[in-house]
Design an enzyme around this catalytic site. Structure first.
Site, PDB file in Angstrom:
ATOM      1  N   ASP A 148      -8.428  46.163  16.610  1.00 30.24           N
ATOM      2  CA  ASP A 148      -7.308  47.348  16.824  1.00 30.24           C
ATOM      3  C   ASP A 148      -6.030  47.075  17.318  1.00 30.24           C
ATOM      4  O   ASP A 148      -6.010  47.052  18.631  1.00 30.24           O
ATOM      5  CB  ASP A 148      -8.000  48.433  17.329  1.00 30.24           C
ATOM      6  CG  ASP A 148      -7.347  49.779  16.891  1.00 30.24           C
ATOM      7  OD1 ASP A 148      -6.250  49.722  16.129  1.00 30.24           O
ATOM      8  OD2 ASP A 148      -7.707  50.873  17.434  1.00 30.24           O
ATOM      9  N   ASP A 176      -0.254  47.852  11.038  1.00 32.48           N
ATOM     10  CA  ASP A 176      -1.432  48.427  11.530  1.00 32.48           C
ATOM     11  C   ASP A 176      -3.035  47.658  10.895  1.00 32.48           C
ATOM     12  O   ASP A 176      -2.874  47.956   9.595  1.00 32.48           O
ATOM     13  CB  ASP A 176      -1.667  49.993  11.520  1.00 32.48           C
ATOM     14  CG  ASP A 176      -3.034  50.336  12.224  1.00 32.48           C
ATOM     15  OD1 ASP A 176      -3.359  49.918  13.399  1.00 32.48           O
ATOM     16  OD2 ASP A 176      -3.620  51.227  11.752  1.00 32.48           O
TER      17      ASP A 176
END
Length: 494
Positions: free
Chosen positions: A174, A373
């Protein structure tokens, strides 16, 4: 076929977008523009492959034993470290009746992910905290709260060893999080994971952090009990992890280990990242893995989620190539977690899309901008930018057969059910500094079922923040050169 004579004259060519509707011959051909080929058959074959995969029979789920004592303890910022990287659906058994239900599941997680990012940035810009976080008192931080929400949005996993001796486990990758954490025994509320839950008492290098430690002070939400630091991380769907903040040794496959890495030892974890043992935070904050090991760079390549293949996550070993597209890493002084990039615009079919430059800029208050992201799936664009990009694409696909979609996120879909390949307009990102990344067709036209419906894989957001998601990153080696504040993007380098 409706046009046998016409097709016979073109038999040496691949079936093009101009012949995909029954009234194509009555339309004037669009003016010349750049095209690329989408392999429809290959994309649809992968939709079947991912549904038929059995993770329990895959070699990637085989437990291996490591002997970390034989690995050096890398404590500097130049040592290379590497991990294997897998997509979520190669590790978790599919419980979907068809590919469309799998897509809906992914998009449900994706919506929660986007809402979380937007909320986190908004709160940072406004200088406020989430009311749901402030209601907890220190003595309540270990009380489980049942969110009732769906799974978290972890889409790519790496396998790390934690403790001495090292216990290997899958953790979600992440780039939008800073706190590393795993589920721990004794666990009052834990979700199902593929590996045994970590028992800190079995590790000789596990150490609780005191409330006065700098690591505890760096947490956004923390509390203290019997001089032990407690942490809490809450995610966009209302789920969260709570537990003890500690340090332990982390082993990166056979490439080495790092001592005294701060990570959460979660005792109450609800609804998050089913299958994984926890989360590997690669954000820009002080407590992320990249910051703690003082990495000068890190790099990953996200393979197609439907392919069943794996790639790698590398620290300090991959350099940006001379021919790579590059974008500057921009910092938002209101929040250091996310990697903002300098995006200047798009082109479709080789033609620049008209989008005002302020649309992608971070404003004086810290709002807006573009982040890269790995946890978000579908790229979200500020509404004005999305409308301009979509309209440019639709204009050059007037002769493609339109498809219908019950998925509200996508408003531009096509019916390729009768085709094996199709030529479509090119789509490219343009970054500040003049570099360009040309996307493969499969990175912006994705199947949403196994019947041949493909949709344009961008979506609008009412937020001023835009997010480049992992669908557009698939198959591209992304290198974060932290020392020189650059991101490199190398197509087809997985």
């Amino acid at each position: 076929m409706a046009y046998p004579n016409f097709l016979s004259l073109l038999s040496v060519f691949t079936l093009s977008l101009y012949l995909t509707t029954t009234d194509a011959s009555s339309r004037s051909l669009p003016t010349s523009h750049e095209t690329t080929e989408l392999n429809v058959v290959s994309s649809l074959q992968q939709t079947q492959h991912i549904l038929s995969m059995d993770p329990t029979r895959s070699s990637i789920t085989t437990t291996t034993t490591t002997t970390p004592e034989s690995f050096p303890a890398f404590l500097n910022s130049s040592s290379p470290l590497s991990l294997e990287l897998h997509s979520r659906d190669t590790l978790l058994a599919a419980h979907h009746k068809d590919y469309k239900s799998l897509v809906l599941s992914r998009l449900e997680r994706d919506s929660s992910r986007v809402a979380s990012i937007i909320s986190k940035v908004r709160l940072a810009v406004e200088g406020t905290t989430d009311s749901s976080e402030t209601r907890y008192q220190p003595e309540e931080l270990t009380t489980p709260v049942i969110s009732g929400a769906s799974q978290g949005s972890g889409e790519y996993f790496s396998r790390l060893g934690v403790g001495t001796p090292a216990k290997e486990m899958y953790m979600v990758l992440d780039t939008g999080s800073d706190v590393n954490w795993i589920q721990c025994k004794p666990c009052s509320s834990c979700y199902q994971q593929s590996d045994p839950i970590f028992d800190p008492s079995s590790s000789s290098t596990y150490k609780s952090l005191s409330c006065s430690s700098p690591q505890c002070a760096a947490l956004r939400v923390s509390a203290c009990r019997t001089n032990k630091c407690l942490y809490q991380v809450r995610y966009g769907d209302g789920s969260f992890t709570v537990g003890e903040y500690a340090t332990d040794t982390v082993t990166f496959g056979s490439s080495g280990k790092v001592d005294n890495v701060a990570l959460g030892c979660g005792r109450d974890n609800e609804g998050l990242f089913t299958g994984a043992a926890g989360l590997l935070g690669l954000g820009g904050g002080a407590m992320s893995m990249t910051s703690q090991i003082k990495a000068k760079s890190f790099s990953y390549c996200l393979v197609d989620r439907d392919s069943g293949k794996s790639s790698s996550l590398d620290f300090n070993s991959v350099q940006i190539g001379a021919g790579d597209a590059t974008a500057p890493i921009l910092r938002n002084n209101k929040i250091d977690t996310f990697y903002y990039v300098g995006l200047s615009g798009f082109s479709v079919g080789g033609r620049q899309v008209s989008i005002p430059s302020p649309v992608f800029a971070v404003d004086a208050s810290g709002g807006g901008g573009v982040i890269l992201d790995c946890g978000t799936a579908v790229t979200r664009l500020q509404t004005q930018a999305y409308n301009s990009l979509r309209d440019a694409f639709v204009k050059l696909t007037a002769n493609l057969k339109k498809g219908t979609s019950s998925i509200s996120l996508f408003d531009t879909c096509y019916d390729f059910s009768s085709l094996s390949t199709v030529k479509v307009p090119t789509v490219a990102f343009h970054f500040t500094g003049g570099k360009t990344l040309n996307l493969p067709a499969k990175n912006y036209l994705i199947p949403i079922d196994n019947a041949g419906t493909f949709c344009f894989a961008f979506a609008p957001t009412s937020s001023p923040l835009s997010i480049i998601g992992n669908v557009q990153q698939q198959g591209t080696r992304i290198t974060y050169d932290l020392a020189n504040h650059l991101i490199g993007l190398s197509a087809n380098k997985c």
